[in-house]
Design a protein around this motif. Structure first.
Motif, PDB file in Angstrom:
ATOM      1  N   THR A  20      37.157  14.435  73.810  1.00 23.10           N
ATOM      2  CA  THR A  20      36.793  15.842  73.933  1.00 23.10           C
ATOM      3  C   THR A  20      37.964  16.761  73.632  1.00 23.10           C
ATOM      4  O   THR A  20      37.787  17.800  72.986  1.00 23.10           O
ATOM      5  CB  THR A  20      36.260  16.115  75.349  1.00 23.10           C
ATOM      6  OG1 THR A  20      35.177  15.219  75.601  1.00 23.10           O
ATOM      7  CG2 THR A  20      35.769  17.532  75.483  1.00 23.10           C
ATOM      8  N   SER A  21      39.137  16.399  74.061  1.00 20.17           N
ATOM      9  CA  SER A  21      40.284  17.289  73.824  1.00 20.17           C
ATOM     10  C   SER A  21      40.580  17.425  72.330  1.00 20.17           C
ATOM     11  O   SER A  21      40.959  18.503  71.872  1.00 20.17           O
ATOM     12  CB  SER A  21      41.516  16.789  74.576  1.00 20.17           C
ATOM     13  OG  SER A  21      41.928  15.536  74.092  1.00 20.17           O
ATOM     14  N   GLU A  22      40.398  16.348  71.563  1.00 22.50           N
ATOM     15  CA  GLU A  22      40.599  16.441  70.117  1.00 22.50           C
ATOM     16  C   GLU A  22      39.550  17.345  69.479  1.00 22.50           C
ATOM     17  O   GLU A  22      39.840  18.090  68.553  1.00 22.50           O
ATOM     18  CB  GLU A  22      40.542  15.059  69.477  1.00 22.50           C
ATOM     19  CG  GLU A  22      41.733  14.194  69.807  1.00 22.50           C
ATOM     20  CD  GLU A  22      41.636  12.811  69.191  1.00 22.50           C
ATOM     21  OE1 GLU A  22      40.639  12.521  68.491  1.00 22.50           O
ATOM     22  OE2 GLU A  22      42.556  12.015  69.410  1.00 22.50           O
ATOM     23  N   ARG A  23      38.323  17.289  69.989  1.00 23.10           N
ATOM     24  CA  ARG A  23      37.270  18.158  69.464  1.00 23.10           C
ATOM     25  C   ARG A  23      37.561  19.617  69.777  1.00 23.10           C
ATOM     26  O   ARG A  23      37.333  20.497  68.946  1.00 23.10           O
ATOM     27  CB  ARG A  23      35.917  17.762  70.055  1.00 23.10           C
ATOM     28  CG  ARG A  23      35.392  16.474  69.529  1.00 23.10           C
ATOM     29  CD  ARG A  23      33.987  16.193  70.038  1.00 23.10           C
ATOM     30  NE  ARG A  23      33.683  14.781  69.864  1.00 23.10           N
ATOM     31  CZ  ARG A  23      33.707  13.888  70.834  1.00 23.10           C
ATOM     32  NH1 ARG A  23      33.978  14.229  72.069  1.00 23.10           N
ATOM     33  NH2 ARG A  23      33.432  12.625  70.579  1.00 23.10           N
ATOM     34  N   ILE A  24      38.046  19.886  70.969  1.00 26.60           N
ATOM     35  CA  ILE A  24      38.380  21.260  71.359  1.00 26.60           C
ATOM     36  C   ILE A  24      39.507  21.787  70.483  1.00 26.60           C
ATOM     37  O   ILE A  24      39.439  22.914  69.981  1.00 26.60           O
ATOM     38  CB  ILE A  24      38.752  21.326  72.856  1.00 26.60           C
ATOM     39  CG1 ILE A  24      37.516  21.044  73.706  1.00 26.60           C
ATOM     40  CG2 ILE A  24      39.350  22.684  73.207  1.00 26.60           C
ATOM     41  CD1 ILE A  24      37.816  20.865  75.175  1.00 26.60           C
ATOM     42  N   GLU A  25      40.533  20.991  70.276  1.00 28.30           N
ATOM     43  CA  GLU A  25      41.647  21.402  69.422  1.00 28.30           C
ATOM     44  C   GLU A  25      41.177  21.665  67.994  1.00 28.30           C
ATOM     45  O   GLU A  25      41.582  22.650  67.370  1.00 28.30           O
ATOM     46  CB  GLU A  25      42.729  20.327  69.418  1.00 28.30           C
ATOM     47  CG  GLU A  25      43.502  20.217  70.717  1.00 28.30           C
ATOM     48  CD  GLU A  25      44.492  19.063  70.693  1.00 28.30           C
ATOM     49  OE1 GLU A  25      44.793  18.536  69.605  1.00 28.30           O
ATOM     50  OE2 GLU A  25      44.952  18.678  71.780  1.00 28.30           O
ATOM     51  N   ALA A  26      40.312  20.792  67.480  1.00 27.83           N
ATOM     52  CA  ALA A  26      39.799  20.965  66.114  1.00 27.83           C
ATOM     53  C   ALA A  26      38.964  22.236  66.014  1.00 27.83           C
ATOM     54  O   ALA A  26      39.063  22.980  65.035  1.00 27.83           O
ATOM     55  CB  ALA A  26      38.972  19.753  65.712  1.00 27.83           C
ATOM     56  N   SER A  27      38.155  22.505  67.036  1.00 22.87           N
ATOM     57  CA  SER A  27      37.327  23.709  67.027  1.00 22.87           C
ATOM     58  C   SER A  27      38.192  24.965  67.024  1.00 22.87           C
ATOM     59  O   SER A  27      37.925  25.913  66.277  1.00 22.87           O
ATOM     60  CB  SER A  27      36.408  23.708  68.247  1.00 22.87           C
ATOM     61  OG  SER A  27      35.659  24.881  68.310  1.00 22.87           O
ATOM     62  N   ARG A  28      39.231  24.960  67.811  1.00 28.53           N
ATOM     63  CA  ARG A  28      40.143  26.111  67.854  1.00 28.53           C
ATOM     64  C   ARG A  28      40.897  26.271  66.542  1.00 28.53           C
ATOM     65  O   ARG A  28      41.123  27.389  66.073  1.00 28.53           O
ATOM     66  CB  ARG A  28      41.123  25.959  69.011  1.00 28.53           C
ATOM     67  CG  ARG A  28      40.470  26.134  70.351  1.00 28.53           C
ATOM     68  CD  ARG A  28      41.433  25.926  71.479  1.00 28.53           C
ATOM     69  NE  ARG A  28      40.754  26.070  72.764  1.00 28.53           N
ATOM     70  CZ  ARG A  28      41.277  25.717  73.924  1.00 28.53           C
ATOM     71  NH1 ARG A  28      42.487  25.197  73.976  1.00 28.53           N
ATOM     72  NH2 ARG A  28      40.591  25.872  75.033  1.00 28.53           N
TER      73      ARG A  28
END
Length: 74
Positions: A20-28
């Protein structure tokens, strides 16, 4: 013009995010790229920039859809 190159590189790299943290970083990251390209687009009105923003938006929507998950049914 580095923002445009970063956007193109983001589209070309593998979009497999393990947690999830990688997805959040990618989204940002995608959001900041879209906003940066939009500032350039306001001055140039280049259609290639608009197409790049559209492609990045599709990727961002896919990432956010995965982040939200499936709704719970009762």
């Amino acid at each position: 013009m580095s923002t445009i190159k970063q956007g193109e590189e983001f589209l070309n790299k593998s979009l497999k995010f393990k947690n999830t943290s990688e997805r959040i970083e990618a989204s940002r990251e995608v959001k900041s790229l879209i906003l940066g390209i939009n500032e350039i687009y306001k001055t140039n009105k280049d259609q290639k920039l608009m197409d790049l923003m559209k492609d990045l938006t599709v990727v961002k929507q896919k990432i956010e859809k995965r982040l939200k998950g499936r709704p719970l049914t009762s």
